[in-house]
Design an enzyme around this catalytic site. Sequence first.
Site, PDB file in Angstrom:
ATOM      1  N   THR A  14      71.035 -16.568  39.603  1.00 52.82           N
ATOM      2  CA  THR A  14      71.655 -16.557  38.281  1.00 52.82           C
ATOM      3  C   THR A  14      73.116 -16.191  38.440  1.00 52.82           C
ATOM      4  O   THR A  14      73.482 -15.449  39.354  1.00 52.82           O
ATOM      5  CB  THR A  14      70.962 -15.554  37.336  1.00 52.82           C
ATOM      6  OG1 THR A  14      71.647 -15.573  36.070  1.00 52.82           O
ATOM      7  CG2 THR A  14      70.987 -14.128  37.864  1.00 52.82           C
ATOM      8  N   GLY A  18      74.186  -9.522  33.962  1.00 53.80           N
ATOM      9  CA  GLY A  18      73.194  -8.707  33.252  1.00 53.80           C
ATOM     10  C   GLY A  18      71.793  -8.929  33.813  1.00 53.80           C
ATOM     11  O   GLY A  18      71.044  -7.982  34.065  1.00 53.80           O
ATOM     12  N   ASP A  75      64.163 -19.116  33.365  1.00 53.10           N
ATOM     13  CA  ASP A  75      64.617 -19.924  32.241  1.00 53.10           C
ATOM     14  C   ASP A  75      63.999 -19.296  31.003  1.00 53.10           C
ATOM     15  O   ASP A  75      62.865 -18.807  31.046  1.00 53.10           O
ATOM     16  CB  ASP A  75      64.173 -21.384  32.398  1.00 53.10           C
ATOM     17  CG  ASP A  75      65.037 -22.294  31.538  1.00 53.10           C
ATOM     18  OD1 ASP A  75      66.271 -22.146  31.559  1.00 53.10           O
ATOM     19  OD2 ASP A  75      64.481 -23.141  30.818  1.00 53.10           O
ATOM     20  N   HIS A 189      60.818 -10.226  26.674  1.00 54.44           N
ATOM     21  CA  HIS A 189      60.137 -11.295  27.413  1.00 54.44           C
ATOM     22  C   HIS A 189      60.535 -11.252  28.890  1.00 54.44           C
ATOM     23  O   HIS A 189      59.723 -11.495  29.772  1.00 54.44           O
ATOM     24  CB  HIS A 189      60.501 -12.636  26.775  1.00 54.44           C
ATOM     25  CG  HIS A 189      61.979 -12.792  26.481  1.00 54.44           C
ATOM     26  ND1 HIS A 189      62.686 -11.856  25.759  1.00 54.44           N
ATOM     27  CD2 HIS A 189      62.884 -13.735  26.828  1.00 54.44           C
ATOM     28  CE1 HIS A 189      63.947 -12.230  25.666  1.00 54.44           C
ATOM     29  NE2 HIS A 189      64.097 -13.366  26.310  1.00 54.44           N
ATOM     30  N   ARG A 190      61.817 -10.943  29.164  1.00 59.61           N
ATOM     31  CA  ARG A 190      62.299 -10.918  30.552  1.00 59.61           C
ATOM     32  C   ARG A 190      61.667  -9.750  31.294  1.00 59.61           C
ATOM     33  O   ARG A 190      61.216  -9.875  32.431  1.00 59.61           O
ATOM     34  CB  ARG A 190      63.828 -10.823  30.556  1.00 59.61           C
ATOM     35  CG  ARG A 190      64.473 -11.328  31.811  1.00 59.61           C
ATOM     36  CD  ARG A 190      65.964 -11.588  31.647  1.00 59.61           C
ATOM     37  NE  ARG A 190      66.215 -12.710  30.764  1.00 59.61           N
ATOM     38  CZ  ARG A 190      66.712 -12.601  29.530  1.00 59.61           C
ATOM     39  NH1 ARG A 190      67.035 -11.443  29.026  1.00 59.61           N
ATOM     40  NH2 ARG A 190      66.881 -13.686  28.797  1.00 59.61           N
TER      41      ARG A 190
HETATM   42  P1  IMP Z   1      68.989 -19.151  29.670  1.00 57.86           P
HETATM   43  O1  IMP Z   1      67.622 -18.942  30.195  1.00 57.86           O
HETATM   44  O2  IMP Z   1      69.975 -18.145  30.191  1.00 57.86           O
HETATM   45  O3  IMP Z   1      69.429 -20.581  29.803  1.00 57.86           O
HETATM   46  O4  IMP Z   1      68.934 -18.815  28.122  1.00 57.86           O
HETATM   47  C1  IMP Z   1      68.568 -19.730  27.145  1.00 57.86           C
HETATM   48  C2  IMP Z   1      68.948 -19.257  25.772  1.00 57.86           C
HETATM   49  O5  IMP Z   1      67.859 -18.519  25.224  1.00 57.86           O
HETATM   50  C3  IMP Z   1      70.137 -18.312  25.708  1.00 57.86           C
HETATM   51  O6  IMP Z   1      71.327 -18.998  25.560  1.00 57.86           O
HETATM   52  C4  IMP Z   1      69.834 -17.512  24.443  1.00 57.86           C
HETATM   53  O7  IMP Z   1      70.289 -18.172  23.316  1.00 57.86           O
HETATM   54  C5  IMP Z   1      68.325 -17.523  24.352  1.00 57.86           C
HETATM   55  N1  IMP Z   1      67.810 -16.239  24.797  1.00 57.86           N
HETATM   56  C6  IMP Z   1      67.166 -15.966  25.962  1.00 57.86           C
HETATM   57  N2  IMP Z   1      66.846 -14.668  26.032  1.00 57.86           N
HETATM   58  C7  IMP Z   1      67.306 -14.107  24.892  1.00 57.86           C
HETATM   59  C8  IMP Z   1      67.285 -12.779  24.394  1.00 57.86           C
HETATM   60  O8  IMP Z   1      66.804 -11.807  24.999  1.00 57.86           O
HETATM   61  N3  IMP Z   1      67.856 -12.600  23.182  1.00 57.86           N
HETATM   62  C9  IMP Z   1      68.437 -13.596  22.485  1.00 57.86           C
HETATM   63  N4  IMP Z   1      68.481 -14.849  22.898  1.00 57.86           N
HETATM   64  C10 IMP Z   1      67.919 -15.103  24.105  1.00 57.86           C
END
Ligand code: IMP
Length: 203
Positions: A14, A18, A75, A189-190
């Site tokens: 990544t 963060g 993702d 979720h993470r």
């Molecule tokens: P990516 O996995 O970094 O591509 O994230 C995809 C998108 O999901 C991000 O741009 C956020 O808009 C949304 N997203 C993912 N995790 C969170 C979170 O913990 N809070 C708010 N939005 C999230």
Amino acid sequence: MIRKFSGQTLLVATHNIGKLEEVAHLLEPFGIAVVGAKEMKLPEPRETENTFVGNARIKAHAAARSTGLPSLADDSGITIDGLNGAPGVYTADWAETGSGRDFEMAMSRAHDELLKNGTEQPWLAQFRCTLVLAWPDGHDEIFDGIAQGHLIWPPRGLDGFGYDPMFIPDGYNVTFSEMDRWEKNKISHRANAVEKFVAGCFG
Ligand code: IMP
């Protein structure tokens, strides 16, 4: 059988500091070195799949192939029941303006579509995160994390990012944006996916 992690170094594929810090923090007790994609000067591959797992696999396998290190990628996004799971893998795309991302616009779109199709409240939704650990020999392990909750309007709170201001997790009456960052990071979720990864590959 889940394959265990047995190396000295884990690459976290990544460019987001963060996310890197969060994984490094959770892996501290295991005494392994954690490096990020930026440090290794890895390109960001295009996310061309239409599932979370598909896109996480692209990122994890590309990193493992080019570095020879076991590589972890994620993702994530939000799925809204009343919109048949949208925006899902297109969560970030809904915020794309051509000159940066605008999450107020993305949240308004979610709200407008829920009103337009007459979805009754509570507007159930889930944040989802899929983690993939890929090895250079092509093997991988997959871990899915989820945070269940519902959406509110208008958005509330100043912290967090993305769709946080309109999401209230189950068991709370504050949005992810109104929560202390560390509290959110415990129930997100993470965090849920990382816990499963640690239990599976380090347990
Ligand atoms: P990516 O996995 O970094 O591509 O994230 C995809 C998108 O999901 C991000 O741009 C956020 O808009 C949304 N997203 C993912 N995790 C969170 C979170 O913990 N809070 C708010 N939005 C999230």
